[in-house]
Scaffold this motif. Sequence first.
Motif, PDB file in Angstrom:
ATOM      1  N   GLN A  77       0.837  -1.199   0.000  1.00 24.63           N
ATOM      2  CA  GLN A  77       0.000   0.000   0.000  1.00 24.63           C
ATOM      3  C   GLN A  77       0.874   1.253   0.000  1.00 24.63           C
ATOM      4  O   GLN A  77       0.627   2.197  -0.756  1.00 24.63           O
ATOM      5  CB  GLN A  77      -0.929   0.001   1.210  1.00 24.63           C
ATOM      6  CG  GLN A  77      -1.887   1.170   1.226  1.00 24.63           C
ATOM      7  CD  GLN A  77      -2.855   1.128   2.407  1.00 24.63           C
ATOM      8  OE1 GLN A  77      -2.818   0.206   3.217  1.00 24.63           O
ATOM      9  NE2 GLN A  77      -3.712   2.112   2.487  1.00 24.63           N
ATOM     10  N   ALA A  78       1.910   1.271   0.818  1.00 22.73           N
ATOM     11  CA  ALA A  78       2.830   2.417   0.872  1.00 22.73           C
ATOM     12  C   ALA A  78       3.557   2.595  -0.463  1.00 22.73           C
ATOM     13  O   ALA A  78       3.720   3.721  -0.944  1.00 22.73           O
ATOM     14  CB  ALA A  78       3.837   2.239   2.006  1.00 22.73           C
ATOM     15  N   GLN A  79       3.986   1.497  -1.068  1.00 19.93           N
ATOM     16  CA  GLN A  79       4.664   1.569  -2.371  1.00 19.93           C
ATOM     17  C   GLN A  79       3.739   2.153  -3.438  1.00 19.93           C
ATOM     18  O   GLN A  79       4.146   2.984  -4.246  1.00 19.93           O
ATOM     19  CB  GLN A  79       5.144   0.188  -2.804  1.00 19.93           C
ATOM     20  CG  GLN A  79       6.263  -0.364  -1.955  1.00 19.93           C
ATOM     21  CD  GLN A  79       6.569  -1.821  -2.291  1.00 19.93           C
ATOM     22  OE1 GLN A  79       5.739  -2.529  -2.868  1.00 19.93           O
ATOM     23  NE2 GLN A  79       7.755  -2.270  -1.922  1.00 19.93           N
ATOM     24  N   ILE A  80       2.499   1.717  -3.420  1.00 24.08           N
ATOM     25  CA  ILE A  80       1.535   2.199  -4.412  1.00 24.08           C
ATOM     26  C   ILE A  80       1.206   3.669  -4.169  1.00 24.08           C
ATOM     27  O   ILE A  80       1.092   4.446  -5.124  1.00 24.08           O
ATOM     28  CB  ILE A  80       0.280   1.308  -4.414  1.00 24.08           C
ATOM     29  CG1 ILE A  80       0.638  -0.053  -5.025  1.00 24.08           C
ATOM     30  CG2 ILE A  80      -0.870   1.967  -5.172  1.00 24.08           C
ATOM     31  CD1 ILE A  80      -0.440  -1.109  -4.901  1.00 24.08           C
ATOM     32  N   GLN A  81       1.102   4.090  -2.921  1.00 23.25           N
ATOM     33  CA  GLN A  81       0.831   5.499  -2.625  1.00 23.25           C
ATOM     34  C   GLN A  81       1.989   6.386  -3.098  1.00 23.25           C
ATOM     35  O   GLN A  81       1.764   7.481  -3.614  1.00 23.25           O
ATOM     36  CB  GLN A  81       0.560   5.704  -1.129  1.00 23.25           C
ATOM     37  CG  GLN A  81      -0.741   5.111  -0.650  1.00 23.25           C
ATOM     38  CD  GLN A  81      -1.978   5.720  -1.308  1.00 23.25           C
ATOM     39  OE1 GLN A  81      -1.947   6.761  -1.946  1.00 23.25           O
ATOM     40  NE2 GLN A  81      -3.091   5.038  -1.167  1.00 23.25           N
ATOM     41  N   GLU A  82       3.222   5.921  -2.920  1.00 20.87           N
ATOM     42  CA  GLU A  82       4.388   6.674  -3.407  1.00 20.87           C
ATOM     43  C   GLU A  82       4.347   6.792  -4.929  1.00 20.87           C
ATOM     44  O   GLU A  82       4.608   7.845  -5.496  1.00 20.87           O
ATOM     45  CB  GLU A  82       5.701   6.019  -2.961  1.00 20.87           C
ATOM     46  CG  GLU A  82       6.126   6.394  -1.570  1.00 20.87           C
ATOM     47  CD  GLU A  82       6.291   7.896  -1.388  1.00 20.87           C
ATOM     48  OE1 GLU A  82       6.973   8.556  -2.197  1.00 20.87           O
ATOM     49  OE2 GLU A  82       5.717   8.431  -0.421  1.00 20.87           O
ATOM     50  N   LEU A  83       4.037   5.681  -5.582  1.00 21.32           N
ATOM     51  CA  LEU A  83       3.926   5.659  -7.037  1.00 21.32           C
ATOM     52  C   LEU A  83       2.831   6.613  -7.499  1.00 21.32           C
ATOM     53  O   LEU A  83       3.004   7.348  -8.473  1.00 21.32           O
ATOM     54  CB  LEU A  83       3.609   4.224  -7.482  1.00 21.32           C
ATOM     55  CG  LEU A  83       3.779   3.846  -8.932  1.00 21.32           C
ATOM     56  CD1 LEU A  83       5.200   4.099  -9.399  1.00 21.32           C
ATOM     57  CD2 LEU A  83       3.410   2.387  -9.123  1.00 21.32           C
ATOM     58  N   ALA A  84       1.723   6.633  -6.781  1.00 20.33           N
ATOM     59  CA  ALA A  84       0.599   7.510  -7.127  1.00 20.33           C
ATOM     60  C   ALA A  84       1.009   8.983  -7.058  1.00 20.33           C
ATOM     61  O   ALA A  84       0.602   9.782  -7.904  1.00 20.33           O
ATOM     62  CB  ALA A  84      -0.580   7.240  -6.196  1.00 20.33           C
ATOM     63  N   LYS A  85       1.815   9.332  -6.066  1.00 19.78           N
ATOM     64  CA  LYS A  85       2.284  10.719  -5.942  1.00 19.78           C
ATOM     65  C   LYS A  85       3.111  11.121  -7.158  1.00 19.78           C
ATOM     66  O   LYS A  85       2.960  12.215  -7.682  1.00 19.78           O
ATOM     67  CB  LYS A  85       3.120  10.890  -4.676  1.00 19.78           C
ATOM     68  CG  LYS A  85       2.312  10.895  -3.405  1.00 19.78           C
ATOM     69  CD  LYS A  85       3.232  11.043  -2.207  1.00 19.78           C
ATOM     70  CE  LYS A  85       2.496  10.760  -0.907  1.00 19.78           C
ATOM     71  NZ  LYS A  85       3.402  10.761   0.242  1.00 19.78           N
ATOM     72  N   THR A  86       4.017  10.246  -7.594  1.00 25.62           N
ATOM     73  CA  THR A  86       4.881  10.572  -8.726  1.00 25.62           C
ATOM     74  C   THR A  86       4.123  10.573 -10.046  1.00 25.62           C
ATOM     75  O   THR A  86       4.507  11.271 -10.970  1.00 25.62           O
ATOM     76  CB  THR A  86       6.083   9.606  -8.831  1.00 25.62           C
ATOM     77  OG1 THR A  86       5.597   8.287  -9.088  1.00 25.62           O
ATOM     78  CG2 THR A  86       6.908   9.621  -7.565  1.00 25.62           C
ATOM     79  N   ARG A  87       3.034   9.786 -10.128  1.00 23.26           N
ATOM     80  CA  ARG A  87       2.274   9.701 -11.381  1.00 23.26           C
ATOM     81  C   ARG A  87       1.084  10.647 -11.423  1.00 23.26           C
ATOM     82  O   ARG A  87       0.410  10.749 -12.438  1.00 23.26           O
ATOM     83  CB  ARG A  87       1.786   8.269 -11.596  1.00 23.26           C
ATOM     84  CG  ARG A  87       2.900   7.247 -11.503  1.00 23.26           C
ATOM     85  CD  ARG A  87       3.236   6.647 -12.814  1.00 23.26           C
ATOM     86  NE  ARG A  87       4.422   5.808 -12.696  1.00 23.26           N
ATOM     87  CZ  ARG A  87       4.492   4.577 -13.123  1.00 23.26           C
ATOM     88  NH1 ARG A  87       3.457   4.006 -13.689  1.00 23.26           N
ATOM     89  NH2 ARG A  87       5.615   3.894 -12.999  1.00 23.26           N
ATOM     90  N   GLY A  88       0.786  11.300 -10.316  1.00 21.53           N
ATOM     91  CA  GLY A  88      -0.314  12.254 -10.292  1.00 21.53           C
ATOM     92  C   GLY A  88      -1.693  11.631 -10.381  1.00 21.53           C
ATOM     93  O   GLY A  88      -2.598  12.217 -10.984  1.00 21.53           O
ATOM     94  N   VAL A  89      -1.851  10.457  -9.791  1.00 29.26           N
ATOM     95  CA  VAL A  89      -3.144   9.763  -9.810  1.00 29.26           C
ATOM     96  C   VAL A  89      -3.560   9.487  -8.368  1.00 29.26           C
ATOM     97  O   VAL A  89      -2.807   8.894  -7.607  1.00 29.26           O
ATOM     98  CB  VAL A  89      -3.058   8.429 -10.597  1.00 29.26           C
ATOM     99  CG1 VAL A  89      -4.359   7.657 -10.509  1.00 29.26           C
ATOM    100  CG2 VAL A  89      -2.686   8.687 -12.051  1.00 29.26           C
ATOM    101  N   GLN A  90      -4.758   9.935  -8.013  1.00 30.32           N
ATOM    102  CA  GLN A  90      -5.267   9.642  -6.672  1.00 30.32           C
ATOM    103  C   GLN A  90      -5.448   8.133  -6.536  1.00 30.32           C
ATOM    104  O   GLN A  90      -5.904   7.480  -7.469  1.00 30.32           O
ATOM    105  CB  GLN A  90      -6.621  10.300  -6.453  1.00 30.32           C
ATOM    106  CG  GLN A  90      -6.611  11.794  -6.528  1.00 30.32           C
ATOM    107  CD  GLN A  90      -8.033  12.333  -6.415  1.00 30.32           C
ATOM    108  OE1 GLN A  90      -8.908  11.708  -5.851  1.00 30.32           O
ATOM    109  NE2 GLN A  90      -8.253  13.508  -6.980  1.00 30.32           N
ATOM    110  N   THR A  91      -5.089   7.596  -5.393  1.00 33.60           N
ATOM    111  CA  THR A  91      -5.239   6.163  -5.173  1.00 33.60           C
ATOM    112  C   THR A  91      -5.856   5.915  -3.802  1.00 33.60           C
ATOM    113  O   THR A  91      -5.470   6.526  -2.820  1.00 33.60           O
ATOM    114  CB  THR A  91      -3.872   5.452  -5.272  1.00 33.60           C
ATOM    115  OG1 THR A  91      -3.305   5.741  -6.544  1.00 33.60           O
ATOM    116  CG2 THR A  91      -4.014   3.957  -5.142  1.00 33.60           C
ATOM    117  N   THR A  92      -6.833   5.015  -3.794  1.00 36.79           N
ATOM    118  CA  THR A  92      -7.506   4.631  -2.561  1.00 36.79           C
ATOM    119  C   THR A  92      -7.400   3.129  -2.405  1.00 36.79           C
ATOM    120  O   THR A  92      -7.595   2.378  -3.357  1.00 36.79           O
ATOM    121  CB  THR A  92      -9.002   5.028  -2.618  1.00 36.79           C
ATOM    122  OG1 THR A  92      -9.099   6.413  -2.907  1.00 36.79           O
ATOM    123  CG2 THR A  92      -9.702   4.731  -1.308  1.00 36.79           C
TER     124      THR A  92
END
Length: 105
Positions: A77-92
Motif C-alpha cells: 500500500q505504501a509503495q503504491i501510494q508513493e507511485l501515485a504521488k509521482t504519477r499524479g493519480v489519486q489512489t484509494t
Amino acid sequence: SKPEARIEGYRCRVDLLAEDRKNHLLVGFELKHDAPGRDLVSQAGDYMDALRALAEKEGLRGARLVIVTGQPDPNRQAQIQELAKTRGVQTTWLLYRLSMKLTEA
C-alpha cells in the motif's frame, strides 16, 4: 474469464471503469479477492498511466485508482501510494469484510 474494462492503447485491463461526474475524474477499480500479489505495484503503475492518459483524452480533470482487497498489505500500500504521488493519480486502498449469519429455515 471475467469481464474487464480494457483501456485502449495500453496493455492493461481494470476490473471496473467508471466516471466520477461530480469531480470529473476517470476511476478504475481493481478487485483482489484475497491478499494482493507481488505484481500489484507494477500493475498499479500501468493502470495509473493508462487511466491518466484516457482521462486526458476524454477531457476529464484526472484519474483515480481504487484497489479493493480482502487482506491488508501495508508495505505494498505504501509503495503504491508513493507511485501515485509521482504519477499524479489519486489512489484509494479499501478492505472488504464479509460476514454471514446462518439461521435454520
